[in-house]
Design an enzyme around this catalytic site. Structure first.
Site, PDB file in Angstrom:
ATOM      1  N   GLN A   1      -9.883  12.679  -0.736  1.00 43.00           N
ATOM      2  CA  GLN A   1      -9.210  13.507  -1.721  1.00 43.00           C
ATOM      3  C   GLN A   1      -9.732  14.936  -1.634  1.00 43.00           C
ATOM      4  OE1 GLN A   1      -8.559  11.590  -5.708  1.00 43.00           O
ATOM      5  NE2 GLN A   1      -9.951  10.038  -4.901  1.00 43.00           N
TER       6      GLN A   1
ATOM      7  N   CYS B   1       0.470   3.657   3.345  1.00 43.53           N
ATOM      8  CA  CYS B   1       0.971   3.284   4.664  1.00 43.53           C
ATOM      9  C   CYS B   1       2.298   3.987   4.925  1.00 43.53           C
ATOM     10  CB  CYS B   1       1.159   1.767   4.744  1.00 43.53           C
ATOM     11  SG  CYS B   1      -0.390   0.829   4.872  1.00 43.53           S
TER      12      CYS B   1
ATOM     13  N   HIS C   1      -3.878   0.957   8.319  1.00 42.69           N
ATOM     14  CA  HIS C   1      -4.429   0.479   7.050  1.00 42.69           C
ATOM     15  C   HIS C   1      -5.788  -0.190   7.229  1.00 42.69           C
ATOM     16  CE1 HIS C   1      -4.103  -0.984   2.849  1.00 42.69           C
ATOM     17  NE2 HIS C   1      -4.723  -2.061   3.303  1.00 42.69           N
TER      18      HIS C   1
ATOM     19  N   CYS D   1       0.834  -1.201   0.000  1.00 43.80           N
ATOM     20  CA  CYS D   1       0.000   0.000   0.000  1.00 43.80           C
ATOM     21  C   CYS D   1       0.875   1.260   0.000  1.00 43.80           C
ATOM     22  CB  CYS D   1      -0.921   0.015   1.218  1.00 43.80           C
ATOM     23  SG  CYS D   1      -1.866   1.550   1.387  1.00 43.80           S
TER      24      CYS D   1
ATOM     25  N   HIS E   1      -8.664   6.931   3.234  1.00 39.31           N
ATOM     26  CA  HIS E   1      -8.188   8.217   2.735  1.00 39.31           C
ATOM     27  C   HIS E   1      -9.295   8.932   1.977  1.00 39.31           C
ATOM     28  CE1 HIS E   1      -7.957   5.962  -1.034  1.00 39.31           C
ATOM     29  NE2 HIS E   1      -7.795   7.105  -1.672  1.00 39.31           N
TER      30      HIS E   1
END
Length: 361
Positions: free
Chosen positions: A187, A73, A132, A70, A185
């Site tokens: 944006q 991370c 994560h 990932c 996450h």
């Protein structure tokens, strides 16, 4: 809160938001990265007046890597990621595969009636936590408060960039929604134009004010509070409700009780009250069918240079899951004509969410 600005190996900006003032953010990105892509080109649809971003470099973006690869991370020995530090609280960085950026190339006309211009702007990734396996619904109130500080900081900074007309903070969650990275996450898009949805809502708000003298958003909130049947949850500063004309099977709007144009105008008390209400609604969504619900969470706030007197900050949260094992697809009517057909009665959706909230809390 401590705010630390650094840069990745290809020159992209990365910003740490930490609760501790002594957090060490001296780690350097040692990767050998290719040059940053040029900004997309914008093409104007002459039939609708809408701008379409053509960003060919996004075809090569990272797609659903395994957890041990990932890129969101923290970095570990022998495994560098987009975040050089070994741990972090909240991190924001420029997207490696942006829809809009300030790295411009040459943009030739394409013929026909479509106007072409550079896709000036910026796209950022907001990592909510270094864990994560977490989700936004599992964040502590303190962690949500830090994420909100990041949203507020970036809204102000991006609004000051040349060419930016609107800043949009959002989260896509779930493979069904189309995520390419599973790490929790969101944006932020800094658009070089005011988006069609925002322009339409502001036009409706202006029409409502002209006709009634009132604030459209405040009047909608007051009407939903009076009706009560579609209210999912509320506290001193916020109300979460299913809109009467919901487009999506499960759709919840979260309004502050005091109208403000942007995130930065919220008081400390209003910011603190958002976390428990919102995470509770998210847990209710997950509790509906006993599986993690795919969703989009979208902050609506005033554009940079217009509409501040008409806009009303709020979040719109929706899921495309309509039943266990069944998704709502945007087929002919929705995709071709923009005419939504909802399979779930909004009042029933609100009842189900209230019951799920009672169980999950």
């Amino acid at each position: 809160m401590k705010r630390t600005i650094t840069h990745l190996a290809d020159g992209r900006e990365l910003i740490y938001f930490d609760r501790r003032d002594d957090a060490d953010r001296s780690a350097i990105d040692q990767r050998d990265l290719p040059p940053r892509p040029l900004a997309s080109e914008l093409r104007r649809d002459p039939l609708t007046g809408e701008w379409i971003a053509v960003a060919r470099h996004r075809q090569t973006r990272t797609f659903l890597p395994p957890a041990d690869e990932c890129p969101l991370c923290p970095s570990a020995p022998g495994r560098p990621t987009e975040i050089p530090a070994a741990d972090y609280d909240v991190v924001v960085f420029e997207n490696r595969f942006p829809s809009f950026s300030s790295h411009l190339g040459e943009y030739a006309e394409v013929g026909g009636l479509s106007e072409v211009r550079p896709g000036v702007g910026r796209c950022e990734v907001v990592c909510f936590t270094s864990d994560h396996g977490a989700s936004f619904s599992s964040l502590s109130p303190e962690q949500v408060a830090l994420v909100m500080e990041a949203w507020i900081d970036r809204t102000a900074e991006l609004s000051a960039m040349p060419g930016v007309e609107q800043v949009f903070c959002f989260e896509n969650r779930g493979a069904e929604i189309g995520i390419t990275l599973a790490h929790p996450h969101g944006q932020i898009y800094a658009y070089p134009y005011v988006t069609p949805r925002t322009r339409r809502m502001l036009a409706m708000a202006a029409e409502h004010r002209e006709r009634t003298g009132g604030d459209l958003f405040a009047d909608v909130l007051a009407a939903e509070q009076r009706a009560e049947v579609r209210v999912v949850a509320r506290n001193e500063h916020w109300t979460a409700f299913v809109p009467a004309a919901a487009r999506w099977p499960f759709e919840v709007h979260l309004y502050p009780h005091r109208g403000v144009p942007r995130l930065g105008a919220l008081t400390a008390e209003e910011r603190a009250a958002f976390a428990p209400l919102y995470t509770g609604v998210l847990r209710a969504l997950d509790g509906l069918f006993g599986v993690p619900m795919p969703y989009v969470a979208a902050w609506h706030q005033a554009p940079v240079r217009e509409g501040a007197d008409l806009a009303y900050l709020h979040m719109e949260l929706f899921s495309i899951r309509r039943a266990p094992g069944k998704l709502k697809y945007l087929a002919g009517s929705e995709s071709a004509m923009g005419a939504f057909v909802n399979d779930v009665v909004p009042e029933e959706a609100a009842r189900m969410l209230r019951e799920a909230a009672a169980i999950t809390d």
